[in-house]
Design a protein around this motif. Sequence first.
Motif, PDB file in Angstrom:
ATOM      1  N   GLN A   3     -65.934  12.833  41.392  1.00  0.00           N
ATOM      2  CA  GLN A   3     -64.493  12.816  41.626  1.00  0.00           C
ATOM      3  C   GLN A   3     -63.903  14.131  41.134  1.00  0.00           C
ATOM      4  OE1 GLN A   3     -61.986   9.134  40.972  1.00  0.00           O
ATOM      5  NE2 GLN A   3     -61.433  10.289  39.149  1.00  0.00           N
ATOM      6  N   LEU A   4     -63.052  14.736  41.945  1.00  0.00           N
ATOM      7  CA  LEU A   4     -62.430  16.012  41.620  1.00  0.00           C
ATOM      8  C   LEU A   4     -60.941  15.818  41.412  1.00  0.00           C
ATOM      9  CD1 LEU A   4     -63.080  19.412  43.336  1.00  0.00           C
ATOM     10  CD2 LEU A   4     -60.736  18.639  42.989  1.00  0.00           C
ATOM     11  N   THR A   5     -60.433  16.328  40.308  1.00  0.00           N
ATOM     12  CA  THR A   5     -59.009  16.286  40.030  1.00  0.00           C
ATOM     13  C   THR A   5     -58.488  17.698  39.880  1.00  0.00           C
ATOM     14  OG1 THR A   5     -59.214  14.164  38.875  1.00  0.00           O
ATOM     15  CG2 THR A   5     -57.216  15.437  38.470  1.00  0.00           C
ATOM     16  N   LYS A   6     -57.432  18.003  40.628  1.00  0.00           N
ATOM     17  CA  LYS A   6     -56.782  19.310  40.515  1.00  0.00           C
ATOM     18  C   LYS A   6     -55.914  19.334  39.262  1.00  0.00           C
ATOM     19  CE  LYS A   6     -54.869  23.222  42.199  1.00  0.00           C
ATOM     20  NZ  LYS A   6     -53.916  23.547  41.110  1.00  0.00           N
ATOM     21  N   LYS A   7     -56.066  20.375  38.477  1.00  0.00           N
ATOM     22  CA  LYS A   7     -55.186  20.617  37.343  1.00  0.00           C
ATOM     23  C   LYS A   7     -54.333  21.837  37.663  1.00  0.00           C
ATOM     24  CE  LYS A   7     -55.591  18.230  34.253  1.00  0.00           C
ATOM     25  NZ  LYS A   7     -55.018  16.862  34.046  1.00  0.00           N
ATOM     26  N   GLY A   8     -53.520  22.270  36.721  1.00  0.00           N
ATOM     27  CA  GLY A   8     -52.612  23.370  36.996  1.00  0.00           C
ATOM     28  C   GLY A   8     -53.313  24.666  37.332  1.00  0.00           C
ATOM     29  N   HIS A   9     -52.800  25.369  38.340  1.00  0.00           N
ATOM     30  CA  HIS A   9     -53.240  26.693  38.772  1.00  0.00           C
ATOM     31  C   HIS A   9     -54.698  26.693  39.219  1.00  0.00           C
ATOM     32  CE1 HIS A   9     -52.825  30.930  39.369  1.00  0.00           C
ATOM     33  NE2 HIS A   9     -53.667  31.259  38.406  1.00  0.00           N
ATOM     34  N   ALA A  10     -55.592  27.331  38.463  1.00  0.00           N
ATOM     35  CA  ALA A  10     -56.980  27.507  38.915  1.00  0.00           C
ATOM     36  C   ALA A  10     -57.940  26.507  38.292  1.00  0.00           C
ATOM     37  CB  ALA A  10     -57.443  28.925  38.598  1.00  0.00           C
ATOM     38  N   CYS A  11     -57.441  25.532  37.576  1.00  0.00           N
ATOM     39  CA  CYS A  11     -58.286  24.602  36.824  1.00  0.00           C
ATOM     40  C   CYS A  11     -58.593  23.346  37.633  1.00  0.00           C
ATOM     41  CB  CYS A  11     -57.583  24.213  35.524  1.00  0.00           C
ATOM     42  SG  CYS A  11     -58.517  23.090  34.470  1.00  0.00           S
ATOM     43  N   ILE A  12     -59.855  22.938  37.596  1.00  0.00           N
ATOM     44  CA  ILE A  12     -60.253  21.666  38.203  1.00  0.00           C
ATOM     45  C   ILE A  12     -61.080  20.872  37.197  1.00  0.00           C
ATOM     46  CG2 ILE A  12     -60.194  22.527  40.573  1.00  0.00           C
ATOM     47  CD1 ILE A  12     -63.285  22.637  40.483  1.00  0.00           C
ATOM     48  N   ARG A  13     -61.092  19.571  37.404  1.00  0.00           N
ATOM     49  CA  ARG A  13     -61.812  18.632  36.539  1.00  0.00           C
ATOM     50  C   ARG A  13     -62.692  17.756  37.430  1.00  0.00           C
ATOM     51  NH1 ARG A  13     -59.926  16.528  31.422  1.00  0.00           N
ATOM     52  NH2 ARG A  13     -60.877  14.519  30.890  1.00  0.00           N
ATOM     53  N   LEU A  14     -63.981  17.702  37.137  1.00  0.00           N
ATOM     54  CA  LEU A  14     -64.911  16.893  37.920  1.00  0.00           C
ATOM     55  C   LEU A  14     -65.541  15.836  37.027  1.00  0.00           C
ATOM     56  CD1 LEU A  14     -65.549  20.172  39.029  1.00  0.00           C
ATOM     57  CD2 LEU A  14     -66.208  18.650  40.894  1.00  0.00           C
ATOM     58  N   ALA A 172     -61.721  22.952  52.332  1.00  0.00           N
ATOM     59  CA  ALA A 172     -61.183  23.935  51.394  1.00  0.00           C
ATOM     60  C   ALA A 172     -59.960  23.341  50.705  1.00  0.00           C
ATOM     61  CB  ALA A 172     -60.801  25.218  52.123  1.00  0.00           C
ATOM     62  N   ILE A 173     -59.956  23.387  49.379  1.00  0.00           N
ATOM     63  CA  ILE A 173     -58.851  22.874  48.574  1.00  0.00           C
ATOM     64  C   ILE A 173     -58.267  24.034  47.784  1.00  0.00           C
ATOM     65  CG2 ILE A 173     -58.161  21.277  46.750  1.00  0.00           C
ATOM     66  CD1 ILE A 173     -59.049  19.861  49.284  1.00  0.00           C
ATOM     67  N   ASP A 174     -56.952  24.192  47.840  1.00  0.00           N
ATOM     68  CA  ASP A 174     -56.293  25.312  47.177  1.00  0.00           C
ATOM     69  C   ASP A 174     -56.428  25.260  45.661  1.00  0.00           C
ATOM     70  OD1 ASP A 174     -55.460  26.097  49.658  1.00  0.00           O
ATOM     71  OD2 ASP A 174     -53.347  25.593  49.355  1.00  0.00           O
ATOM     72  N   VAL A 175     -56.773  26.408  45.087  1.00  0.00           N
ATOM     73  CA  VAL A 175     -56.564  26.664  43.666  1.00  0.00           C
ATOM     74  C   VAL A 175     -55.919  28.040  43.559  1.00  0.00           C
ATOM     75  CG1 VAL A 175     -58.449  25.223  42.780  1.00  0.00           C
ATOM     76  CG2 VAL A 175     -58.915  27.602  43.411  1.00  0.00           C
ATOM     77  N   HIS A 176     -55.668  28.492  42.348  1.00  0.00           N
ATOM     78  CA  HIS A 176     -54.987  29.762  42.115  1.00  0.00           C
ATOM     79  C   HIS A 176     -53.664  29.789  42.871  1.00  0.00           C
ATOM     80  CE1 HIS A 176     -54.707  33.882  40.751  1.00  0.00           C
ATOM     81  NE2 HIS A 176     -55.850  33.708  40.092  1.00  0.00           N
ATOM     82  N   ASP A 177     -52.898  28.724  42.686  1.00  0.00           N
ATOM     83  CA  ASP A 177     -51.654  28.543  43.427  1.00  0.00           C
ATOM     84  C   ASP A 177     -50.438  28.427  42.512  1.00  0.00           C
ATOM     85  OD1 ASP A 177     -52.317  26.128  42.303  1.00  0.00           O
ATOM     86  OD2 ASP A 177     -52.193  24.960  44.156  1.00  0.00           O
ATOM     87  N   GLY A 178     -50.615  28.757  41.227  1.00  0.00           N
ATOM     88  CA  GLY A 178     -49.535  28.558  40.270  1.00  0.00           C
ATOM     89  C   GLY A 178     -48.335  29.453  40.480  1.00  0.00           C
ATOM     90  N   LEU A 179     -48.504  30.562  41.194  1.00  0.00           N
ATOM     91  CA  LEU A 179     -47.388  31.481  41.418  1.00  0.00           C
ATOM     92  C   LEU A 179     -46.669  31.224  42.736  1.00  0.00           C
ATOM     93  CD1 LEU A 179     -48.984  34.852  40.208  1.00  0.00           C
ATOM     94  CD2 LEU A 179     -47.669  33.179  38.899  1.00  0.00           C
ATOM     95  N   LEU A 180     -47.083  30.206  43.473  1.00  0.00           N
ATOM     96  CA  LEU A 180     -46.471  29.905  44.769  1.00  0.00           C
ATOM     97  C   LEU A 180     -45.281  28.960  44.599  1.00  0.00           C
ATOM     98  CD1 LEU A 180     -49.497  29.307  47.166  1.00  0.00           C
ATOM     99  CD2 LEU A 180     -47.958  31.269  47.119  1.00  0.00           C
TER     100      LEU A 180
END
Length: 215
Positions: A3-14, A172-180
């Motif tokens: 299971q993949l969880t998106k965290k803030g900006h470029a961080c992911i948790r599996l 493809a799942i977005d990361v590095h999106d904190g400045l958008l």
Amino acid sequence: MSQLTKKGHACIRLEKDGQVLVIDPGAFSEADAAVGADAVLVTHEHLDHFDEGRLRAALEANPAAEIWTLRSVAEKITAAFPGRVHTVGHGDAFTAAGFEVEVHGELHAVIHPDMPRITNVGYLLDGSVFHPGDALTVPDRPVDTLMLPVQAPWSKVGEVIDYLRELAPRRAIDVHDGLLSDIARTVYDRMLGPDGPGVGGAEHGRLAPGETLAL
């Protein structure tokens, strides 16, 4: 199944089989982004990917937790976390939190020719999920799910499109999106979606911080 969880900006948790692996809990991620992790991977030294306070929170919460990262980061934290930091580089393979991890890539993308390039590695997990950090690295094997650095000071959307075409992941799942901003997201979603110029057939999507995807 993981299971993949998106965290803030470029961080992911599996998560898989009761174990947790976190990649790049940086300063733009939640303060507790890595808490509960059994393993933490860091791609490079920039503050939006590497924050010692977030690593400390993870290692204090779990005395068995360990960190895998490249030399430039390891040199900064080995003294603070003795015996718990592993140095890795391109071509290495190891097991962390039950995930089989391969290391791909060596250098950060060019920000400007006048700025020296730092090192950067990407991590391929279980031969399926790839997080490239701050580079458009193409592993020498197929990727099913790409964590796509969708926006950065070092990239433009045309390069992101070409990267997707070359890598040709299933998803493809977005990361590095904190400045958008929310307005910018609609533009990127259109460019990378079916109404855009084409991204090699990849299914493109976004996860809000805290949102989870079954792999």
